[in-house]
Write an enzyme that holds these catalytic residues in place. Structure first.
Site, PDB file in Angstrom:
ATOM      1  N   GLY A  46       7.009   2.710  -3.284  1.00 56.05           N
ATOM      2  CA  GLY A  46       6.350   2.740  -1.672  1.00 56.05           C
ATOM      3  C   GLY A  46       5.217   0.813  -1.432  1.00 56.05           C
ATOM      4  N   GLN A  51       2.383  -5.708   2.496  1.00 55.33           N
ATOM      5  CA  GLN A  51       2.616  -6.973   0.928  1.00 55.33           C
ATOM      6  C   GLN A  51       4.101  -7.746   1.128  1.00 55.33           C
ATOM      7  OE1 GLN A  51       2.444  -2.668  -1.107  1.00 55.33           O
ATOM      8  NE2 GLN A  51       2.841  -3.748  -2.604  1.00 55.33           N
ATOM      9  N   CYS A  94       1.729  -1.477  -9.531  1.00 54.40           N
ATOM     10  CA  CYS A  94       1.961  -1.990  -7.893  1.00 54.40           C
ATOM     11  C   CYS A  94       2.908  -3.194  -7.582  1.00 54.40           C
ATOM     12  CB  CYS A  94       0.417  -2.595  -7.165  1.00 54.40           C
ATOM     13  SG  CYS A  94       0.379  -3.456  -5.801  1.00 54.40           S
ATOM     14  N   LEU A  95       3.199  -3.455  -7.221  1.00 54.05           N
ATOM     15  CA  LEU A  95       4.635  -4.637  -6.741  1.00 54.05           C
ATOM     16  C   LEU A  95       3.382  -5.606  -6.648  1.00 54.05           C
ATOM     17  CD1 LEU A  95       7.444  -2.688  -4.897  1.00 54.05           C
ATOM     18  CD2 LEU A  95       6.802  -2.925  -7.546  1.00 54.05           C
ATOM     19  N   HIS A 140      -3.968  -0.860   0.298  1.00 55.55           N
ATOM     20  CA  HIS A 140      -3.436  -2.094   1.270  1.00 55.55           C
ATOM     21  C   HIS A 140      -3.388  -2.062   2.264  1.00 55.55           C
ATOM     22  CE1 HIS A 140      -0.907  -3.298  -2.254  1.00 55.55           C
ATOM     23  NE2 HIS A 140      -0.664  -1.611  -2.644  1.00 55.55           N
TER      24      HIS A 140
END
Length: 181
Positions: A46, A51, A94-95, A140
């Site tokens: 996701g 981001q 989480c990236l 986010h």
């Protein structure tokens, strides 16, 4: 399509509240295509537009397993309308918070209203990993990271490690630049 840079903590842009998308245009679809390519390359399941530095209420995801056909999903202006009272634990990562994984409790199911890739209104009843992923990515859009749901001690430990790693990368980059001269 292009792979974009994924912002990581402590980048202050990750704390921005994302803005509504007035309409799904070709430009918005191109952004979603870039986001999906970026997410697959990372690899992740996701990604929210913020981001990649775009403060827009857009999420892409694909929770298909490695041996399954890709199942990309696009959510524009998503809104959760009825999260369950019952919760379920999932280990989240989480990236934007590299190499950090912690178990969180979130509502086990939720219904989300959104616009799809073509700008058509949709409603989706989500459960399991899909529900967790939607809620994680929607955080986010409000400037919330999954580590914000952790105890202060766990959150500070993760942030301290990431700052230390960033300093090491910076020193390595400086050393490489000196050698190149």
């Amino acid at each position: 399509m292009a792979i974009r840079e994924i912002l990581t903590v402590p980048d202050p842009r990750l704390r921005e509240v994302s803005k509504e998308v007035p309409e799904v245009t070709d430009e918005i679809r191109a952004l979603m295509d870039d986001m999906l390519e970026t997410m697959y390359a990372a690899p992740g399941i996701g990604l929210a537009a913020i981001q990649v530095g775009e403060p827009l209420r857009i999420i892409v995801m694909d929770i298909a397993g490695k041996d399954e056909e890709p199942q990309p999903r696009y959510f524009v202006n998503p809104r959760i309308i009825d999260p369950a009272e019952e919760t379920a634990p999932y280990e989240e990562g989480c990236l934007s918070v590299p190499d950090a994984y912690e178990e969180l409790e979130r509502p086990a199911t939720c219904t989300v209203e959104y616009l799809d890739y073509e700008g058509k209104p949709q409603t989706l009843k989500a459960e399991g990993l899909l529900a967790t992923c939607i809620q994680h990515e929607m955080d986010h859009l409000e400037g919330i990271l999954f580590i914000d749901h952790l105890s202060r001690l766990k959150r500070e430990r993760i942030l301290k490690r990431l700052k230390r790693e960033a300093k090491l990368k910076e020193k390595a980059g400086s050393a490489a630049a000196l050698v190149a001269e």
